[in-house]
Scaffold this motif. Structure first.
Motif, short mmCIF file in Angstrom:
data_model
loop_
_atom_site.label_atom_id
_atom_site.label_comp_id
_atom_site.label_asym_id
_atom_site.label_seq_id
_atom_site.Cartn_x
_atom_site.Cartn_y
_atom_site.Cartn_z
N VAL A 110 0.84 -1.20 0.00
CA VAL A 110 0.00 0.00 0.00
C VAL A 110 0.88 1.25 0.00
O VAL A 110 1.68 1.46 0.91
CB VAL A 110 -0.94 0.03 1.23
N GLY A 111 0.71 2.08 -1.04
CA GLY A 111 1.41 3.36 -1.10
C GLY A 111 0.47 4.49 -0.73
O GLY A 111 -0.61 4.27 -0.17
N GLU A 112 0.87 5.71 -1.07
CA GLU A 112 0.07 6.87 -0.65
C GLU A 112 -1.00 7.25 -1.68
O GLU A 112 -2.19 7.19 -1.40
CB GLU A 112 1.01 8.06 -0.40
N PRO A 114 -1.59 8.07 -6.28
CA PRO A 114 -0.98 8.11 -7.62
C PRO A 114 -0.21 9.42 -7.82
O PRO A 114 -0.61 10.47 -7.29
CB PRO A 114 -2.18 8.06 -8.56
N GLY A 115 0.86 9.34 -8.59
CA GLY A 115 1.57 10.54 -9.03
C GLY A 115 1.17 10.82 -10.48
O GLY A 115 0.20 10.25 -10.99
N ALA A 116 1.95 11.67 -11.14
CA ALA A 116 1.60 12.09 -12.51
C ALA A 116 1.54 10.90 -13.47
O ALA A 116 0.62 10.79 -14.28
CB ALA A 116 2.60 13.13 -12.99
N ASP A 117 2.53 10.01 -13.39
CA ASP A 117 2.57 8.87 -14.33
C ASP A 117 1.40 7.92 -14.09
O ASP A 117 0.76 7.44 -15.04
CB ASP A 117 3.89 8.11 -14.18
N GLU A 118 1.13 7.65 -12.82
CA GLU A 118 0.02 6.74 -12.46
C GLU A 118 -1.31 7.35 -12.91
O GLU A 118 -2.20 6.65 -13.40
CB GLU A 118 0.01 6.49 -10.95
N ASP A 119 -1.42 8.67 -12.75
CA ASP A 119 -2.66 9.37 -13.13
C ASP A 119 -2.87 9.32 -14.64
O ASP A 119 -3.99 9.30 -15.14
CB ASP A 119 -2.55 10.83 -12.64
N PHE A 229 10.05 2.67 4.39
CA PHE A 229 10.13 3.97 3.72
C PHE A 229 9.52 3.88 2.31
O PHE A 229 9.60 2.85 1.65
CB PHE A 229 11.58 4.43 3.61
N HIS A 230 8.96 5.00 1.89
CA HIS A 230 8.37 5.08 0.54
C HIS A 230 9.51 5.19 -0.48
O HIS A 230 10.50 5.88 -0.24
CB HIS A 230 7.48 6.33 0.48
N PRO A 231 9.36 4.51 -1.64
CA PRO A 231 10.42 4.60 -2.66
C PRO A 231 10.74 6.05 -3.07
O PRO A 231 11.90 6.36 -3.38
CB PRO A 231 9.86 3.81 -3.84
#
Ligand code: URA
Length: 258
Positions: A110-112, A114-119, A229-231
């Motif tokens: 589980v991450g936080e 989506p970022g730009a690429d995921e979106d 830690f988050h990548p």
């Protein structure tokens, strides 16, 4: 009550079955200030009241809990999330990023958010953080076919800003239902947003990482959960990678014992 943050307050209202608020435009309210016994009289304008925005948030959280609970498969839940209108992040996002990987996997990551690429693509962890996550997984013999990956939020916060407590509160019912439906043996949470959301605390990730916790699905079911830690943080702070390696080895050991 003063000790509760916004998210806890909203959750408390929902769990208590609150679904309506009395008008906030009535006459004066008197508050007795405990030990000082100082009486304060608020005018209509000063009176602390549940704002329209907070009322909408409570309604949206309740709606999220109810619609999520009604989904009996992952695909039904995906449709519920895609059709949900109670989170303003959806308005600025291009895609709903529901999750991806192997839904039968015993390992859930589980991450936080989506970022730009995921979106743009509609899949979790497909950008720079995702590439590092792939390397981390490969280091312990895992890949996208052997784990399921999701996020606390299915929509990208504009400019990748940190999600607000209200945004997390309204999306959390979907993540919790996703966990119930996947029913993994192990959950790996990446970063403080995911860790704090699922552990329901505000501890810094540096204090949480590498330890085993029990995520409580219900009174009869708990799931082993570890935070790391988050990548994205590792990309900014490569010196911390050695700590994540230790966490991954602990994860591997747990997998072998399962
Ligand atoms: N960061 C996350 O937390 N999740 C993603 O899907 C991508 C980047």
């Amino acid at each position: 009550m003063n000790m509760m943050n916004e998210k806890e307050l909203l959750e408390w209202y929902i769990m208590s079955g609150v679904d309506a608020f009395v008008s906030d435009t009535s006459g004066c309210v008197q508050e007795n200030r405990g030990i000082l016994n100082e009486e304060v009289v608020y005018s209509d304008i000063q009176r602390p009241a549940m704002t329209d925005l907070a009322q909408m948030s409570v309604k949206a959280c309740k709606n999220a809990y109810e619609t999520a609970a009604g989904a009996s498969t992952l695909e039904e839940l995906r449709k519920v999330v895609e059709n949900f209108e109670g989170c303003s992040l959806k308005m600025t996002a291009n895609k709903t990023v529901f999750g991806g990987g192997n839904p039968l996997s015993k390992i859930l990551i589980v991450g936080e958010a989506p970022g730009a690429d995921e979106d743009r693509i509609g899949e979790p962890f497909v950008g720079r953080s995702g590439h590092l996550l792939d390397k981390m997984l490969a280091a312990i013999g895992l890949n996208r076919q052997t784990v399921y990956i999701t996020n606390v939020l299915p929509w990208r916060p504009p400019g990748n800003r940190t999600p607000t407590n209200a945004e997390v509160a309204v999306c959390l019912p979907f993540l919790k239902r996703q966990i119930e439906l996947i029913s993994p043996k192990i959950i790996l949470v990446l970063g403080s947003s995911a860790a704090n959301s699922l552990l329901d605390n505000e501890e810094p990730i540096s204090r949480l990482r590498g330890k085993w916790f029990q995520y409580c699905v219900c009174a009869e079911q708990t799931i082993d959960l570890m935070a790391s830690f988050h990548p994205a943080y590792l990309l900014r702070n490569p010196a911390q990678k050695s700590k994540v390696w230790i966490d991954l080895l602990r994860l591997l050991k747990k997998m072998e014992n399962n």
